[in-house]
Design an enzyme around this catalytic site. Structure first.
Site: not given
Ligand code: UD1
Length: 340
Positions: A127, A154, A158
């Site tokens: 990852s 986690y 990795k």
């Molecule tokens: C998370 C995991 C990562 C994993 C990836 C894909 C963490 C720190 N990292 O990454 O290990 O590989 O998911 O499954 O948890 N967002 C919103 N509203 C929401 C949900 C998310 O605005 O309700 C935004 C977040 O702030 C972020 C983006 O969407 O900027 C992506 O979020 P998310 O899908 O949770 O992935 P990551 O945090 O990048």
């Protein structure tokens, strides 16, 4: 035809990879303990590829049981290792569970592959989290960037797994390893027979989007619009799960063809999209309006994560070329199929 073992076969990325391997003409055998998946996924795979895949229900931490798979299928020539726990928050709450599971499944797999005696090719599911969660990383991220401090168990598993594999390749002449570091996998198979089945309440952006569109949630919270990005929301490299699955086929093919001992690839599109851009693309692709609001920043989020995918493009001859609208439409079709 060569046989490929897939651990975590019923999982999100494992199931999509099996479909692409079968489409490419490989024999497969899948293993899974269904700890975070369902046997129904095997039916979904069957509907897509038109045949039942070989499968054994086994927990890869149980070495004796796992060994029986190798006895039953002595023709295994490569393994793609997906079986692992993957929730960052859960790992912070329960570190020993993560270290025990994610490391012991890997050690057992390596032992059993090495013991085959013949050439043993392993593709490891890593990852972008291995780069760490720092805002000082130069974007897009190249594979040569040193690993940053892991802020979650986690992420640490990795990093450790990659290190362990490096030591094992040095120790065992018959072991070859390719590491694939995924950015943010999203979407579902276009048939909507397989997709992501989040355990509990989803917190990743795309499942939250599709649930909001389906009316299961009232509103999508955009976590922060005051970041230092063009529209103020965070940027990620969203990689279509089917494109990601195809990267595994390319990696296995290359190992068979060139006998590469060790390599590491970023698997992403190379193009970052903001949360607001993704919302717009979803609305455009599906015609469904998303009810969203700007909410405070989510603790621990980094501003931007984007792959430099040139190495995979050039050496694997792979690229993520599915348009984002098609990807989001696949996620929406999958959500609708779940609600039927
Ligand atoms: C998370 C995991 C990562 C994993 C990836 C894909 C963490 C720190 N990292 O990454 O290990 O590989 O998911 O499954 O948890 N967002 C919103 N509203 C929401 C949900 C998310 O605005 O309700 C935004 C977040 O702030 C972020 C983006 O969407 O900027 C992506 O979020 P998310 O899908 O949770 O992935 P990551 O945090 O990048």
């Amino acid at each position: 035809m060569k046989r490929v073992l897939i651990t975590g076969a019923a999982g999100y990325i494992g199931s999509h990879t099996i479909v692409e391997l079968v489409n490419a003409g490989y024999d497969v055998v899948g293993v899974d303990n269904f700890s975070n998946s369902s046997a129904k996924v095997l039916d979904g795979i069957e509907k897509i590829v038109g045949k039942r895949i070989d499968f054994v229900e086994v927990d890869c931490t149980d070495k004796e049981a796992f060994e029986k798979v190798f006895q039953k299928y002595p023709d295994i020539e490569a393994a793609i290792h997906f079986a692992a726990y993957k929730a960052v928050g859960e790992s912070i709450d329960n570190p020993t569970m993560y270290y025990r599971n994610n490391i012991s499944t890997l050690l057992n797999l390596v032992d059993l592959m090495v013991a085959k005696g013949k050439s043993a090719n392993v593709v490891f599911s890593s990852s972008a989290i291995v780069y760490g969660q720092s805002n000082n990383l130069q974007m897009p991220i190249k594979e040569s960037v040193p690993m940053g401090a892991a802020i979650s168990p986690y992420g640490a598993t990795k990093q450790m797994a990659e290190e362990i594999l490096g030591h094992c390749v040095n120790a065992h002449n018959n072991l070859n390893v390719t590491i694939l570091r995924y950015f943010n996998p999203i979407g579902a198979h276009p048939s909507a027979f397989i997709g992501e089945l989040p355990k509990g309440v989803p917190s990743n952006l795309v499942p939250v989007m599709t649930e909001t569109a389906a009316g299961k949630r009232e509103c999508l919270s955009v976590f922060g619009n005051d970041y230092n990005t063009p529209d103020g929301s965070c940027i990620r490299d969203y990689i279509y799960v089917v494109d990601l699955a195809k990267a595994h086929v390319k990696a296995v093919e290359r190992m068979f063809k060139d006998g590469v001992r060790w390599d590491v690839f970023n698997i992403g599109t190379g193009k970052g999209l903001s949360v607001l851009e993704l919302i717009n693309a979803f609305e455009k692709a599906t015609g469904v309006k998303l009810n969203y609001k700007i909410a405070p920043r989510r603790p621990g989020d980094i501003v931007e994560s984007c792959a430099d995918a040139n190495k995979a493009n050039q050496i694997l001859g792979w690229s993520a070329d599915t348009p984002i609208e098609d990807v989001l439409l696949s996620a929406w079709k999958w959500q609708c199929s779940l609600d039927k």
